[in-house]
Design an enzyme around this catalytic site. Structure first.
Site, short mmCIF file in Angstrom:
data_model
loop_
_atom_site.label_atom_id
_atom_site.label_comp_id
_atom_site.label_asym_id
_atom_site.label_seq_id
_atom_site.Cartn_x
_atom_site.Cartn_y
_atom_site.Cartn_z
CE LYS A 55 -3.68 -0.49 2.58
NZ LYS A 55 -4.24 -0.71 3.93
NE ARG A 84 -5.16 3.52 3.87
CZ ARG A 84 -5.22 3.72 2.56
NH1 ARG A 84 -4.58 4.75 2.03
NH2 ARG A 84 -5.86 2.87 1.79
N GLY A 125 -8.18 -6.58 4.50
CA GLY A 125 -8.99 -6.64 5.71
C GLY A 125 -8.40 -7.46 6.84
CG MET A 164 -2.72 -7.06 9.55
SD MET A 164 -1.03 -6.76 9.09
CE MET A 164 -1.22 -6.16 7.45
NE ARG A 207 -6.10 -4.74 -3.13
CZ ARG A 207 -6.65 -4.60 -1.92
NH1 ARG A 207 -5.92 -4.22 -0.90
NH2 ARG A 207 -7.92 -4.85 -1.73
CG HIS A 241 -14.62 -9.99 4.02
ND1 HIS A 241 -14.91 -11.28 4.42
CD2 HIS A 241 -13.32 -9.78 4.31
CE1 HIS A 241 -13.82 -11.81 4.94
NE2 HIS A 241 -12.84 -10.92 4.90
CB SER A 291 10.57 -43.21 -15.86
OG SER A 291 9.51 -42.44 -15.32
CB CYS A 327 6.02 -41.30 -13.73
SG CYS A 327 6.99 -42.73 -13.24
CE1 TYR A 355 8.28 -39.06 -18.85
CE2 TYR A 355 10.11 -39.21 -20.41
CZ TYR A 355 9.23 -39.82 -19.51
OH TYR A 355 9.30 -41.16 -19.28
P1 ADP Z 1 -7.59 -2.14 3.82
O1 ADP Z 1 -6.19 -2.53 3.62
O2 ADP Z 1 -8.34 -3.06 4.69
O3 ADP Z 1 -8.27 -1.80 2.53
P2 ADP Z 1 -7.20 0.66 4.17
O4 ADP Z 1 -5.98 1.10 4.88
O5 ADP Z 1 -7.18 0.76 2.71
O6 ADP Z 1 -7.55 -0.79 4.66
O7 ADP Z 1 -8.35 1.57 4.75
C1 ADP Z 1 -9.67 1.19 4.97
C2 ADP Z 1 -10.62 2.21 4.36
O8 ADP Z 1 -10.37 3.51 4.80
C3 ADP Z 1 -10.52 2.24 2.86
O9 ADP Z 1 -11.82 2.28 2.32
C4 ADP Z 1 -9.79 3.52 2.59
O10 ADP Z 1 -10.13 4.03 1.32
C5 ADP Z 1 -10.22 4.41 3.73
N1 ADP Z 1 -9.19 5.39 4.03
C6 ADP Z 1 -7.93 5.13 4.37
N2 ADP Z 1 -7.21 6.25 4.51
C7 ADP Z 1 -8.05 7.27 4.26
C8 ADP Z 1 -7.89 8.69 4.22
N3 ADP Z 1 -6.73 9.27 4.45
N4 ADP Z 1 -8.99 9.43 3.95
C9 ADP Z 1 -10.17 8.83 3.69
N5 ADP Z 1 -10.39 7.52 3.69
C10 ADP Z 1 -9.33 6.72 3.98
MG MG Z 2 -7.74 -0.59 1.21
#
Ligand code: ADP
Ligand code: MG
Ligand code: MG
Length: 877
Positions: free
Chosen positions: A21, A91, A100, A102, A332, A450, A759, A826, A846
């Site tokens: 990220k 984050r 989701g 962490m 990503r 999810h 083989s 094999c 092979y």
């Molecule tokens: P995950 O890895 O579980 O997607 P994120 O770190 O991306 O967690 O964040 C969870 C949510 O919070 C996401 O929907 C993201 O877009 C939102 N978010 C994260 N940082 C900001 C920010 N600076 N301003 C507004 N929304 C945010």
């Molecule tokens: Mg995210």
């Protein structure tokens, strides 16, 4: 030592240090995309902190303070004042994306005083919405206070005041906040008012979340090593919940279920962060944003294209719109189904974005398995009872018993049942239950919920947003109109159409599709190893040929003796009292086998086929139940007592180490003679019909050069005699040996003198090297892998260190004797991608595997060749 990097400083290549990220936020900043400014605390800090907590105060804190100061300057806001508030998100983000798994905290920096300041520039409702969210997320992430407790407080208060929270007056908002804080106290915790304390504690909590249960399970499932750690991204907040000109969404640049080239995703107006994925409110399709916020939509379309062009792959993008202004918060490489992966890779080649070689690295061999796996029988579907339709979130077909919780899924699964997990929606806590489920069905949530994302990642079939269902998880029942289903009832789930059916529906194997053929044709172009099949029935041989096998690496002749008629003759042979009786049995067996070989060669046509002579111990053909013994005696006209005694004498203490393979050939040459007789007489017929054949005959279980010489000798004599008798000009044929004993590996140079080909029988070789019985390893292998004594079952993934060393020695020795000798593998591991990479490296010619593993093996050998040529294989984010 630099522990923190501002987004301006990093690049996409810094994933190990900044997490996926963080590295991508940096890359997007670099590309000039509208990314709210921020900084990343490195993954190394996480690992250091987890080892030594004092690191935080003694070293890290200072750099965080400095970074915040820089952020204040960049944003022209303050992290402590009551005006012009800098609020941040905290984050998590590891090298490999763990959606989701962490934790994230939003709106950090608010407190009782600052929230009031906030209301002056925004609305009262909005400011307090943010503050409540902060308290709730902070409580959950830092102190483990269940989110639901806060939802309950909110609901109760709304009920008491008879209006929604966004119509509360200031004093009512403050009362509610007081209740939230009270909830902290109830857990012997205090919500800190100091923004810095919030920031420090949140950062530590994200570090610690690397160790939470669901992250652990996810890592294990995806083979993500522990030592990587997670980075922490601190980013200034933008607010999607600040009115109807604001919103938030998640969009894939192509359809992640089908691969279709259209924007695919959802948004919610006036919403923040997780609202879209949480499935609490039902989001709207992204196309509708065009009407609602045209400028932001146009900007988004533009940036989505910029990102796809830049990353040269389908992107999964998170965005937020604040008062009409678009911000990109994450990108990503999007997770996708196997079908989508294939379509996208082929399309990108057609669009000239990537090369064929790169396309081959975009699909994993495991994905190929999903492409050729079952779908429901079309006819049966027509007759089945459709009970509801939801969103086709992840394709596939599955039948199983209904369960309503992750725990029940595990319980039923452990008793050997196939389960369908039915829930209102899923959350990261459900991960262990989702893993063991054949299919997942949710009544709520969209295509990016999810459940949908996780299921697609796992290749599990999934339907989301199946709104006709009313799921009552507590009482373990689901209603669908009149119909009420309870735990244990049977459902069939079609993730491709989104249809849900009552009861079981039979499945058929999906059509071998054109896209896959195209990809695999490219794979064959770059492959160095060839892929053969282990097969002997006409059906399996046909499947193998359809899947693109270049030949048959192992045709096991014992499988031809198991039909009722044949096994009787085999038994007659084994128990024969006179030569005549034995000869009668052999004569009948030869007729059966002739026909078999005739059909087999007809099926494989000009492709090579290794036929292995009889391998198992004799007693495997004999009955052991007194009843069956009596019946057999009657059929053979012998006394039951005598037969019983004969069978008893044939029993061995260690049959796997006993009288089998070439040892049988040596004690009872008539069996092998009969087999080559059948092989060659069938070939005479085929030659007559114009087919060209170079027979490959394999002798199993050789440990001594003399064994090989001896067997080979009488086989050649027999074959010569056959040609002479038939008056046919002899054709060339090969006699090779199976290398499946450690001793054979060590004397491979000598064996190569006498053998035309080798083989490796990796099943027996592994068994003999480890001394693990392959039939009994199930009793203890789980303890071994759980206790980390062994990484995996060596019968599934080659033990490269030990068994692999023996194979390497044997290949080297054989090639010294005969440089161009044909060498194959094999056995189960012949179809295992990880093992294939090893075989490619040591230079075997092979691999041979069961027919259904061939497509994946073809891709795996291509990837192995590309890896050897150093074509960089991109790591998935
Ligand atoms: P995950 O890895 O579980 O997607 P994120 O770190 O991306 O967690 O964040 C969870 C949510 O919070 C996401 O929907 C993201 O877009 C939102 N978010 C994260 N940082 C900001 C920010 N600076 N301003 C507004 N929304 C945010
Ligand atoms: Mg995210
Ligand atoms: Mg064997």
């Amino acid at each position: 030592m630099q522990f923190i990097y501002d987004f301006e400083e990093g690049r996409r290549t810094d994933k190990a240090l900044l997490g996926g990220k963080g590295a991508n936020l940096a890359e997007m900043t670099h590309l000039g995309l509208p990314v709210p400014p921020g900084f990343t605390i490195t993954t190394e800090c996480c690992m250091t902190y987890l080892k030594e907590e004092t690191f935080f105060d003694t070293q890290l804190k200072k750099q965080i303070l400095e970074a915040i100061q820089r952020l204040e300057e960049k944003t022209n806001k303050s992290f402590t004042s009551r005006e012009s508030l800098l609020l941040v998100s905290v984050r998590s983000g590891a090298k490999f994306s763990m959606p989701g798994m962490m934790d994230t905290i939003l709106n950090l920096g608010l407190n009782d005083q600052r929230v009031r300041g906030f209301t002056r520039t925004t609305s009262l409702a909005f400011a307090y919405d943010c503050y409540r969210r902060l308290l709730q997320m902070y409580g959950d992430v830092v102190f483990g206070i269940p989110k639901e407790e806060f939802y309950e407080l909110l609901e109760k208060k709304e009920q008491a005041l008879g209006k929604p929270a966004d119509s509360f007056f200031l004093n009512e908002q403050e009362e509610l906040i007081a209740l939230y804080k009270q909830q902290f106290i109830a857990h012997q915790r205090v919500f800190p008012q100091d923004p810095f304390e919030q920031l420090f504690e949140a950062t530590k909590a994200v570090f610690r979340s690397w160790n939470n249960q669901r992250a652990k399970v996810y890592r294990e499932l995806n083979h993500i090593p522990y030592h990587l750690g997670t980075a922490v991204n601190i980013q200034s907040m933008v607010f999607g919940n600040s009115g109807n000109q604001s919103g938030t969404g998640v969009v894939f640049t192509r359809n992640p279920a089908t691969g279709e080239h259209v924007l695919f995703g959802e948004f919610l107006l006036n919403a923040q962060g997780e609202d879209v994925v949480a499935g609490i409110r039902t989001p709207e399709p992204i196309a509708d944003l065009k009407e609602k916020l045209p400028t932001a939509y146009a900007d988004f379309v533009h940036y989505a294209q910029v990102l796809e062009d830049h990353y040269k792959d389908m992107q999964d993008i998170e965005f937020t719109i604040e008062n009409g202004q678009l911000y990109i918060l994450q990108t990503r490489d999007g997770k996708r189904t196997a079908k989508a992966a294939l379509t996208i890779a082929l399309d990108l080649v057609t669009e000239g974005v990537i090369t064929k070689e790169t396309a081959l690295t975009r699909i994993s061999p495991e994905m190929i398995d999903q492409l050729i796996h079952p779908i429901f029988d079309e006819q049966a579907i027509k007759e089945a009872r459709l009970i509801a339709t939801g969103l086709p979130a992840s394709p596939g077909a599955a039948t199983g018993v209904v369960v309503f919780t992750a725990d029940a899924a595990k319980e039923f699964h452990n008793t050997g049942k196939k389960v369908i997990l039915v829930r209102q929606e899923t959350s990261p806590e459900d991960i262990e239950g989702m893993v063991v489920s054949e299919a997942i069905v949710t009544s709520r949530g969209g295509m990016t919920s999810h459940a949908a994302v996780v299921a697609r990642g796992m290749g599990t079939c999934c339907i989301t947003g199946c709104e006709a269902l009313t799921v009552d998880e507590q009482n373990k029942q689901v209603k669908c109109g009149e119909l009420v289903l309870t735990e244990g009832d049977i459902l069939s789930v079609d993730g491709t159409s989104g249809n849900l059916f009552l009861n079981e529906i039979p499945t058929v194997i999906a059509e071998n599709n054109d896209d896959l053929q195209r990809l695999l044709a490219w794979a064959d172009e770059v492959a160095e190893l060839r892929v053969r099949a282990n097969a002997e029935t006409v059906l399996d041989l046909t499947t193998a040929m359809d899947f693109g096998a270049t030949g048959i690496g192992l045709a096991r002749t014992e499988h031809m003796f198991f039909g009722a008629e044949r096994v009787l003759e085999m038994r007659r042979l084994i128990l024969a009292d006179s030569d005549q009786e034995a000869q009668d049995a052999l004569d009948r067996l030869v007729t059966f086998q002739q026909e078999d070989f005739y059909q087999m060669y007809q099926t494989v046509q000009d492709k090579p086929m290794v036929i292995r002579l009889l391998d198992p111990p004799m007693h495997e053909f004999l009955p052991h139940e007194p009843n069956e013994i009596r019946q057999l005696a009657r059929k053979l006209g012998k006394s039951p007592l005598v037969v019983e005694e004969q069978i008893r004498r044939l029993q061995e203490t260690n049959p796997m180490l006993g009288h089998r393979g070439c040892r049988l050939g040596i004690t009872t040459p008539a069996i092998y003679q009969m087999q080559v007789c059948a092989i060659f007489t069938s070939i005479f017929r085929l030659l007559d019909e114009g087919q060209t054949i170079v027979p490959e005959i394999m002798i199993p279980l050789i440990a001594e050069e003399e064994e090989l010489l001896h067997v080979k000798q009488f086989l050649i004599e027999t074959i010569d005699a056959l040609f002479e008798e038939a008056g046919i000009e002899p054709i060339s044929y090969e006699i090779g040996t199976m290398i499946e004993l450690p001793r054979a590996c060590l004397i491979a140079d000598d064996l190569a003198q006498e053998a035309d080909f080798f083989s490796f029988g990796t099943n027996d070789l592994t068994q003999m090297t480890y001394g693990f019985s392959r039939d009994d390893i199930g009793k203890f292998i789980n303890s071994y892998t759980e206790k980390k004594i062994m990484k995996s079952d060596p019968f599934q993934h080659l033990d490269q260190k030990g068994v692999g060393a023996l194979i390497r020695i044997a290949v080297e020795k054989a090639r010294q004797t005969k440089p161009g000798m044909l060498i194959g593998v094999c056995g189960e591991v012949g179809g295992d991608p990880e093992s294939i990479a090893f075989f490619a490296e040591i230079g075997v010619d092979y691999v041979s595997c069961s027919p259904f593993r061939i497509p994946a093996a073809r891709l795996a050998v291509a990837q192995a060749a590309l890896a050897n040529k150093k074509v960089p294989i991109p790591v998935t984010q």
